[in-house]
Design a protein around this motif. Structure first.
Motif, PDB file in Angstrom:
ATOM      1  N   PHE A   1       0.822  -1.205   0.000  1.00 36.55           N
ATOM      2  CA  PHE A   1       0.000   0.000   0.000  1.00 36.55           C
ATOM      3  C   PHE A   1       0.863   1.265   0.000  1.00 36.55           C
ATOM      4  CE2 PHE A   1      -3.001  -3.198   1.551  1.00 36.55           C
ATOM      5  CZ  PHE A   1      -4.014  -3.008   0.625  1.00 36.55           C
ATOM      6  N   TYR A   2       1.998   1.217   0.658  1.00 36.42           N
ATOM      7  CA  TYR A   2       2.923   2.350   0.632  1.00 36.42           C
ATOM      8  C   TYR A   2       3.420   2.609  -0.791  1.00 36.42           C
ATOM      9  CZ  TYR A   2       7.217   4.984   1.152  1.00 36.42           C
ATOM     10  OH  TYR A   2       8.212   5.919   0.998  1.00 36.42           O
ATOM     11  N   LYS A   3       3.825   1.551  -1.475  1.00 40.73           N
ATOM     12  CA  LYS A   3       4.333   1.698  -2.846  1.00 40.73           C
ATOM     13  C   LYS A   3       3.267   2.232  -3.794  1.00 40.73           C
ATOM     14  CE  LYS A   3       8.104  -1.601  -2.773  1.00 40.73           C
ATOM     15  NZ  LYS A   3       8.663  -2.802  -3.400  1.00 40.73           N
ATOM     16  N   ARG A   4       2.021   1.989  -3.494  1.00 43.62           N
ATOM     17  CA  ARG A   4       0.920   2.502  -4.313  1.00 43.62           C
ATOM     18  C   ARG A   4       0.548   3.937  -3.941  1.00 43.62           C
ATOM     19  NH1 ARG A   4      -2.752  -1.171  -6.807  1.00 43.62           N
ATOM     20  NH2 ARG A   4      -4.430   0.192  -6.126  1.00 43.62           N
ATOM     21  N   GLY A   5       1.201   4.478  -2.923  1.00 44.94           N
ATOM     22  CA  GLY A   5       0.910   5.842  -2.490  1.00 44.94           C
ATOM     23  C   GLY A   5      -0.315   5.940  -1.598  1.00 44.94           C
ATOM     24  N   GLU A   6      -0.730   4.808  -1.027  1.00 40.62           N
ATOM     25  CA  GLU A   6      -1.925   4.775  -0.207  1.00 40.62           C
ATOM     26  C   GLU A   6      -1.621   4.783   1.290  1.00 40.62           C
ATOM     27  OE1 GLU A   6      -4.552   1.633  -1.537  1.00 40.62           O
ATOM     28  OE2 GLU A   6      -3.962   1.989  -3.621  1.00 40.62           O
ATOM     29  N   MET A   7      -0.352   4.898   1.631  1.00 42.00           N
ATOM     30  CA  MET A   7       0.076   4.899   3.022  1.00 42.00           C
ATOM     31  C   MET A   7       1.306   5.794   3.134  1.00 42.00           C
ATOM     32  SD  MET A   7       1.468   1.688   5.288  1.00 42.00           S
ATOM     33  CE  MET A   7      -0.116   0.895   5.451  1.00 42.00           C
ATOM     34  N   SER A   8       1.387   6.553   4.221  1.00 38.66           N
ATOM     35  CA  SER A   8       2.536   7.429   4.430  1.00 38.66           C
ATOM     36  C   SER A   8       3.743   6.638   4.937  1.00 38.66           C
ATOM     37  CB  SER A   8       2.189   8.515   5.453  1.00 38.66           C
ATOM     38  OG  SER A   8       2.039   7.943   6.751  1.00 38.66           O
TER      39      SER A   8
END
Length: 82
Positions: free
Chosen positions: A38-45
């Protein structure tokens, strides 16, 4: 577009993994790996991902209260229903 069903299936699988129950063997690492997705998808800081990293070796540790206490990841907490 081509690939969308696969992307949806992958996202659904990663969502299940990030919600792996606490206390199961390797569950902290499983949640961290899914959080990375999710981080790599920009959905998590990055700050939220760091909490999952810290909790990766602690299978019984819930990262969500820590995220809340740090005051980061409000969008993620809302997505997780917290």
């Amino acid at each position: 577009m081509a690939g969308e069903p696969d992307d949806e299936a992958e996202t659904a699988e990663q969502w299940q993994l990030v919600n792996t129950p606490l206390g199961e063997k390797w569950s902290g690492r499983t949640r961290y790996a899914a959080a990375m997705y999710f981080y790599k998808r920009g959905e998590m800081s990055a700050e939220t991902l760091e909490v999952y990293r810290i909790c990766a070796r602690l299978d019984s540790e819930n990262p969500l209260p820590i995220i809340r206490d740090r005051g980061t990841g409000q969008d993620w907490l809302k997505r997780m229903g917290v």
